[in-house]
Design a protein around this motif. Structure first.
Motif, PDB file in Angstrom:
ATOM      1  N   SER A 109      39.538  21.617  -8.438  1.00 12.20           N
ATOM      2  CA  SER A 109      38.335  22.083  -7.753  1.00 12.20           C
ATOM      3  C   SER A 109      38.608  22.130  -6.267  1.00 12.20           C
ATOM      4  O   SER A 109      39.183  21.192  -5.705  1.00 12.20           O
ATOM      5  CB  SER A 109      37.148  21.161  -8.042  1.00 12.20           C
ATOM      6  N   ASN A 112      34.963  19.222  -4.894  1.00 15.88           N
ATOM      7  CA  ASN A 112      34.384  18.682  -6.121  1.00 15.88           C
ATOM      8  C   ASN A 112      32.963  18.156  -5.897  1.00 15.88           C
ATOM      9  O   ASN A 112      32.649  16.998  -6.142  1.00 15.88           O
ATOM     10  CB  ASN A 112      35.282  17.560  -6.660  1.00 15.88           C
ATOM     11  N   LEU A 114      28.620  19.655  -6.134  1.00 15.95           N
ATOM     12  CA  LEU A 114      27.681  20.729  -6.440  1.00 15.95           C
ATOM     13  C   LEU A 114      27.034  21.152  -5.129  1.00 15.95           C
ATOM     14  O   LEU A 114      26.427  20.331  -4.426  1.00 15.95           O
ATOM     15  CB  LEU A 114      26.612  20.262  -7.436  1.00 15.95           C
ATOM     16  N   GLN A 115      27.181  22.419  -4.796  1.00 12.26           N
ATOM     17  CA  GLN A 115      26.680  22.943  -3.529  1.00 12.26           C
ATOM     18  C   GLN A 115      25.296  23.537  -3.729  1.00 12.26           C
ATOM     19  O   GLN A 115      25.054  24.285  -4.682  1.00 12.26           O
ATOM     20  CB  GLN A 115      27.623  24.018  -3.000  1.00 12.26           C
ATOM     21  N   THR A 122      24.701  18.804  -0.691  1.00 13.31           N
ATOM     22  CA  THR A 122      25.670  18.763  -1.780  1.00 13.31           C
ATOM     23  C   THR A 122      25.425  17.534  -2.652  1.00 13.31           C
ATOM     24  O   THR A 122      24.874  16.531  -2.194  1.00 13.31           O
ATOM     25  CB  THR A 122      27.119  18.716  -1.249  1.00 13.31           C
ATOM     26  N   ASN A 191      28.762  24.111  -9.010  1.00 12.22           N
ATOM     27  CA  ASN A 191      30.164  23.915  -8.649  1.00 12.22           C
ATOM     28  C   ASN A 191      31.018  24.658  -9.666  1.00 12.22           C
ATOM     29  O   ASN A 191      30.683  24.711 -10.849  1.00 12.22           O
ATOM     30  CB  ASN A 191      30.539  22.431  -8.650  1.00 12.22           C
TER      31      ASN A 191
END
Length: 214
Positions: A109, A112, A114-115, A122, A191
């Motif tokens: 990734s 790593n 989640l945006q 995040t 992500n």
């Protein structure tokens, strides 16, 4: 008389020349010889496979391009960890794996986390790939990514005899601590990571040394 002299000269040259000792297959190579020369063996190998690799959603399914690990809707500030998992399978396009085939399995990734799709917030998560005992590793059967940096986890796995697929459990874990971040904005987060696999080494035939090339 001339013939006798020529014969003596030829014999003298032969006696003065350094004798050549052929190096047999049982003698060591890479060692300087008496003439200051050297020699090495050039071993050329190939292993032919009759199909490529695919990743499927079921043991008997066709190739897939992606899967979703969907945590669903989570209340901000919850005190409960969130986990979601899916199984995928590595297969040849037809037939079983060769005996002793060695696979290089990688998860990766670029970041790593989640945006947030509508914010800069995040959510860190732990991505885990657990390879089943269809293929065995010298050390651990688990690959994982954790943290916010560019991350990559890989290992080599030896496929057992007459196996048609290798199962992988993919799991995403988000801790309640991450969900209690006051900076989290309402909205969607995502992500994209990758799972990749390739033939890593030539299967070792009985009685031959292992090939450690990659």
């Amino acid at each position: 008389m001339k013939k006798v002299l020529l014969g003596l000269l030829a014999l003298s040259a032969t006696l003065m020349a350094e004798p050549l000792t052929p190096i047999g297959p049982s003698q060591s190579t890479g060692v300087t010889d008496t003439n200051g020369g050297n020699r090495i063996d050039i071993n050329t190998k190939a292993f032919i496979i009759d199909s490529g690799l695919i990743i499927t959603g079921t043991p008997d399914g066709g190739a897939i391009k992606s899967i979703e690990l969907d945590h669903g809707t989570i209340m901000k500030g919850t005190n409960v960890d969130s986990s979601v998992e899916r199984n995928v399978f590595i297969k040849k396009t037809h037939g079983n794996f060769p005996e002793g085939a060695i696979l290089n399995i990688t998860i990766e990734s670029q970041s790593n986390v989640l945006q947030g799709l509508s914010s800069e917030a995040t959510i860190p998560h732990r991505l885990t790939a657990t390879i089943d005992d269809t293929a065995t590793a010298e050390y651990t059967q688990i690959l994982f990514l954790a943290g916010e940096n560019v991350t990559k986890a890989e290992n080599v796995f030896t496929v057992r005899k007459k196996k048609s697929s290798v199962g992988i459990n993919l799991r995403s874990d988000i801790t309640s601590m991450a969900l209690n971040n006051t900076n989290l904005a309402e909205g969607a987060y995502s992500n994209t990571s990758t799972l990749s696999v390739k033939f890593s080494k030539i299967p070792t035939a009985p009685g031959t040394p292992a090939d450690t090339t990659r």
